[in-house]
Write an enzyme that holds these catalytic residues in place. Structure first.
Site: not given
Length: 348
Positions: A79, A105, A179-180, A251, A286, A313
């Site tokens: 993030n 990230h 982060h899938s 988001d 997230q 996430e």
């Protein structure tokens, strides 16, 4: 064999990225690569028993190169970090500004672009692969040499367990996540607006328009961000809410209730009967609904679509390094980091 290895692709420099295929007795299949510790494929059954791939991604290694976070392990810091600066014990470090004036990230050359080593792999009823990487002192200007490990295990009861470990020679930050991009319809041509989501969080972090927390925590009750009871993502995806409208969807960081390993979220897709339950010991998660695709291609070569996936996430809250009221812990030589997140798949 429940664990096999193959070549996934070759870099311009001649090095190869490998693919590791883990399979359990139920036929659930997890395919990983050591490039960014990515999940390339995850086959789970629907209500009729048919296996389908529930993560988006690409067909070739080349498509993952650069700032593509599909399926990847994110670090050093998942993030955002506001102002792209980090101060530890009075020393300020200028980080990479790869998201406006902020760091996203980890930075431009984050762990999503690292070719990891394989520390160990285990065959059997619950196969696993452990990836490792030594991130040197000054990597993206973060302090301390950080040795990271990411272990993926595929359990007999159809769960993907991800264990993150980090040890350092100097006080530093580590905020890992996966982060899938999940699509429980197992069809990248369909959106996830019908997927019902529950998040066990009574608050979210208030943020500015560039998604940097202000330090305030806002109650979700009575707002479009209230997922305390299951509701379709599409119900409030286009609500008259400033940040939802600005971002084109969700988001948001949710402040998960409770502490320690616990159920934090559930996603259920009525069309296929697939249900994904997320467990973690991290304080935040997230929710991202793939609000812009930037011309990316699915594994079959078709165009990815907006809202074609959801991400959950697990993480420390964004920008925790600048907010003393946020739950956060630094990694030190005396206190290494370890955390686990589980994505468990069932049908109903």
């Amino acid at each position: 064999m429940s664990l096999t290895k193959s070549v996934f692709g070759t870099f311009p420099c001649g090095k190869t990225a490998d693919a590791y295929t883990l399979k359990n007795a139920s036929g659930v299949t997890l395919v990983l690569t050591n490039y960014g510790c990515r999940i390339l494929q995850l086959l789970t059954p629907d209500k009729s028993g048919k296996l389908g791939d529930v993560v988006l991604g690409h067909a070739t290694l080349e498509e993952y190169l650069g700032s593509d976070f599909q399926g990847t392990f994110v670090g050093r810091y998942a993030n955002r970090i506001g102002g792209a600066t980090l101060t530890i014990d009075g020393v300020t470090y200028a980080l990479d500004q790869n998201d406006g004036a902020n760091t996203l990230h980890g930075g431009t050359k984050g762990y999503h672009q690292v070719l990891f080593d394989v520390k160990e792999s285990n065959d059997g009823d619950e196969p696993s692969v452990t990836f490792t990487h030594v991130s040197p002192d000054g990597d993206e200007n973060y302090p301390g040499t950080l040795t990271v490990e990411v272990q993926y295990s595929l359990t007999a009861d159809n769960a993907v367990e991800i264990t993150y470990r980090g040890k350092t020679d100097r006080k530093t930050v580590f905020n890992p996540t996966n982060h899938s991009f999940f699509n429980l319809k197992a069809d990248g041509s369909k959106d996830v607006l019908s997927t019902l989501v529950t998040i066990h969080a009574s608050e979210v972090t208030a943020v500015t328009d560039d998604l940097i927390p202000t330090g305030e925590l806002l109650p979700v009750k009575g707002t479009p961000l209230d997922f305390t009871a299951a509701k379709p993502l599409g119900q409030d995806m286009f609500a008259d809410d400033h940040l939802i409208q600005l971002g084109g969807g969700f988001d948001h960081n949710f402040c998960v209730d409770g502490e320690g390993m616990r159920e934090i979220a559930v996603a259920y897709e009525p069309e296929t009967g697939r249900e994904m339950t997320v467990y973690s010991d991290m304080p935040g998660v997230q929710l991202y609904t793939f609000n812009g695709t930037s011309g990316l291609k699915n594994k079959d070569g078709s165009d990815m679509i907006s809202h074609g996936a959801l991400c959950l996430e697990t993480q420390f809250y964004p920008d925790s390094v600048h907010h003393e009221n946020f739950p956060f812990r630094y990694v030190t030589p005396e206190k290494p980091f370890e955390s686990k997140t589980i994505y468990k798949f069932t049908v109903k």
